[in-house]
Design a protein around this motif. Structure first.
Motif, PDB file in Angstrom:
ATOM      1  N   ASN A  77       0.826  -1.216   0.000  1.00  0.00           N
ATOM      2  CA  ASN A  77       0.000   0.000   0.000  1.00  0.00           C
ATOM      3  C   ASN A  77       0.855   1.257   0.000  1.00  0.00           C
ATOM      4  O   ASN A  77       0.570   2.218  -0.733  1.00  0.00           O
ATOM      5  CB  ASN A  77      -0.927   0.009   1.224  1.00  0.00           C
ATOM      6  N   ASP A  78       1.923   1.245   0.795  1.00  0.00           N
ATOM      7  CA  ASP A  78       2.805   2.417   0.848  1.00  0.00           C
ATOM      8  C   ASP A  78       3.517   2.645  -0.483  1.00  0.00           C
ATOM      9  O   ASP A  78       3.638   3.784  -0.950  1.00  0.00           O
ATOM     10  CB  ASP A  78       3.849   2.248   1.955  1.00  0.00           C
ATOM     11  N   TYR A  94       5.431   5.788  -3.410  1.00  0.00           N
ATOM     12  CA  TYR A  94       6.726   5.544  -4.052  1.00  0.00           C
ATOM     13  C   TYR A  94       6.514   4.912  -5.433  1.00  0.00           C
ATOM     14  O   TYR A  94       6.691   3.705  -5.616  1.00  0.00           O
ATOM     15  CB  TYR A  94       7.605   4.656  -3.159  1.00  0.00           C
ATOM     16  N   PRO A  95       6.113   5.728  -6.404  1.00  0.00           N
ATOM     17  CA  PRO A  95       5.733   5.222  -7.729  1.00  0.00           C
ATOM     18  C   PRO A  95       6.838   4.470  -8.470  1.00  0.00           C
ATOM     19  O   PRO A  95       6.544   3.530  -9.209  1.00  0.00           O
ATOM     20  CB  PRO A  95       5.308   6.482  -8.499  1.00  0.00           C
ATOM     21  N   GLU A  96       8.097   4.869  -8.273  1.00  0.00           N
ATOM     22  CA  GLU A  96       9.187   4.178  -8.969  1.00  0.00           C
ATOM     23  C   GLU A  96       9.328   2.747  -8.454  1.00  0.00           C
ATOM     24  O   GLU A  96       9.486   1.798  -9.233  1.00  0.00           O
ATOM     25  CB  GLU A  96      10.505   4.936  -8.785  1.00  0.00           C
ATOM     26  N   LYS A 131       6.393   0.713  -9.641  1.00  0.00           N
ATOM     27  CA  LYS A 131       6.563   0.352 -11.051  1.00  0.00           C
ATOM     28  C   LYS A 131       7.481  -0.863 -11.183  1.00  0.00           C
ATOM     29  O   LYS A 131       7.257  -1.732 -12.028  1.00  0.00           O
ATOM     30  CB  LYS A 131       7.135   1.542 -11.828  1.00  0.00           C
ATOM     31  N   MET A 132       8.532  -0.932 -10.355  1.00  0.00           N
ATOM     32  CA  MET A 132       9.419  -2.111 -10.357  1.00  0.00           C
ATOM     33  C   MET A 132       8.619  -3.365 -10.002  1.00  0.00           C
ATOM     34  O   MET A 132       8.796  -4.421 -10.616  1.00  0.00           O
ATOM     35  CB  MET A 132      10.540  -1.929  -9.319  1.00  0.00           C
ATOM     36  N   TYR A 133       7.775  -3.241  -8.986  1.00  0.00           N
ATOM     37  CA  TYR A 133       6.969  -4.385  -8.549  1.00  0.00           C
ATOM     38  C   TYR A 133       5.997  -4.813  -9.649  1.00  0.00           C
ATOM     39  O   TYR A 133       5.830  -6.007  -9.919  1.00  0.00           O
ATOM     40  CB  TYR A 133       6.210  -4.029  -7.275  1.00  0.00           C
ATOM     41  N   GLU A 134       5.361  -3.851 -10.294  1.00  0.00           N
ATOM     42  CA  GLU A 134       4.434  -4.162 -11.378  1.00  0.00           C
ATOM     43  C   GLU A 134       5.164  -4.824 -12.544  1.00  0.00           C
ATOM     44  O   GLU A 134       4.640  -5.757 -13.166  1.00  0.00           O
ATOM     45  CB  GLU A 134       3.729  -2.882 -11.851  1.00  0.00           C
TER      46      GLU A 134
END
Length: 210
Positions: A99-100, A105-107, A110-113
């Motif tokens: 969630n955090d 922390y969009p960057e 994005k790595m996780y996605e």
């Protein structure tokens, strides 16, 4: 272990325990017994540290998924172990961390996605294709679509676990029931037979250990 790696390891442990936003650079400095100045020699700011923690964690997870694919002798066994990797990987990230990352922390998110798409999705898709070629999985199913369904199924339960009747079911029980339901929807008769064989062997191993 190098100082940078020690910082990543300790900061990651603290953030998994207390939450990404809650842990400060002062907390990390105090826990490691080093100055904040030392931390800033390796990381530009907290966002940079979080990005590198995420990259380090996902790199280990990619290696784990890859080793499972190469070690398994057939697609049914591979599906069982890949699904275990999937559950453990998402569980290790924890609800508050995901969630955090998503909100602040969009960057890192994005790595996780990208990891979900390039590693999780591709691994499960390859296993299903292999299973269809081996005759264990139904050929009329779309491998990539089924892989998407499996990933979103696992993630949905973890992200919405607060809505489960926890007094009745544990998270592990729910995940195992969902996997059993998903897997049996994939299998041919031969796949069912092989899966039942592996399940019986696992039960015997657990009985021996107990």
């Amino acid at each position: 272990m190098e100082v940078r790696d020690k910082i990543i390891e300790k900061a990651g442990e603290l953030m998994l325990q207390y939450g990404v936003r809650t842990v400060t650079m002062d907390d990390i400095s105090r826990d490691l017994g080093i100055s904040k100045k030392t931390i800033y020699q390796y990381f530009k700011d907290k966002k940079d540290l979080i990005n590198q923690i995420t990259d380090s964690f996902l790199s280990m997870e990619r290696d784990r998924f890859g080793s499972v694919e190469t070690e398994c002798v057939d697609s049914v066994h591979s599906l069982m172990l890949i699904s275990q990797c999937l559950r453990e990987s998402m569980k290790d990230m924890k609800l508050n961390v995901l969630n955090d990352l998503q909100k602040f922390y969009p960057e890192a998110w994005k790595m996780y996605e990208s990891f979900k798409k390039d590693t999780m999705l591709c691994s499960i898709t390859r296993v299903i294709i292999r299973g269809q070629e081996e005759g264990y999985f139904r050929k009329e199913l779309d491998p990539e679509l089924m892989a998407y369904v499996r990933i979103e199924q696992v993630q949905a339960v973890i992200l919405n676990q607060h809505s489960l009747p926890r007094e009745k079911y544990t998270l592990t029980e729910v995940q195992m029931q969902l996997f059993d339901h998903f897997a049996h929807g994939l299998f041919t008769i031969e796949g069912h037979q092989l899966f039942n064989q592996y399940t019986k062997e696992k039960l015997k191993q657990n009985e021996t250990l107990n």
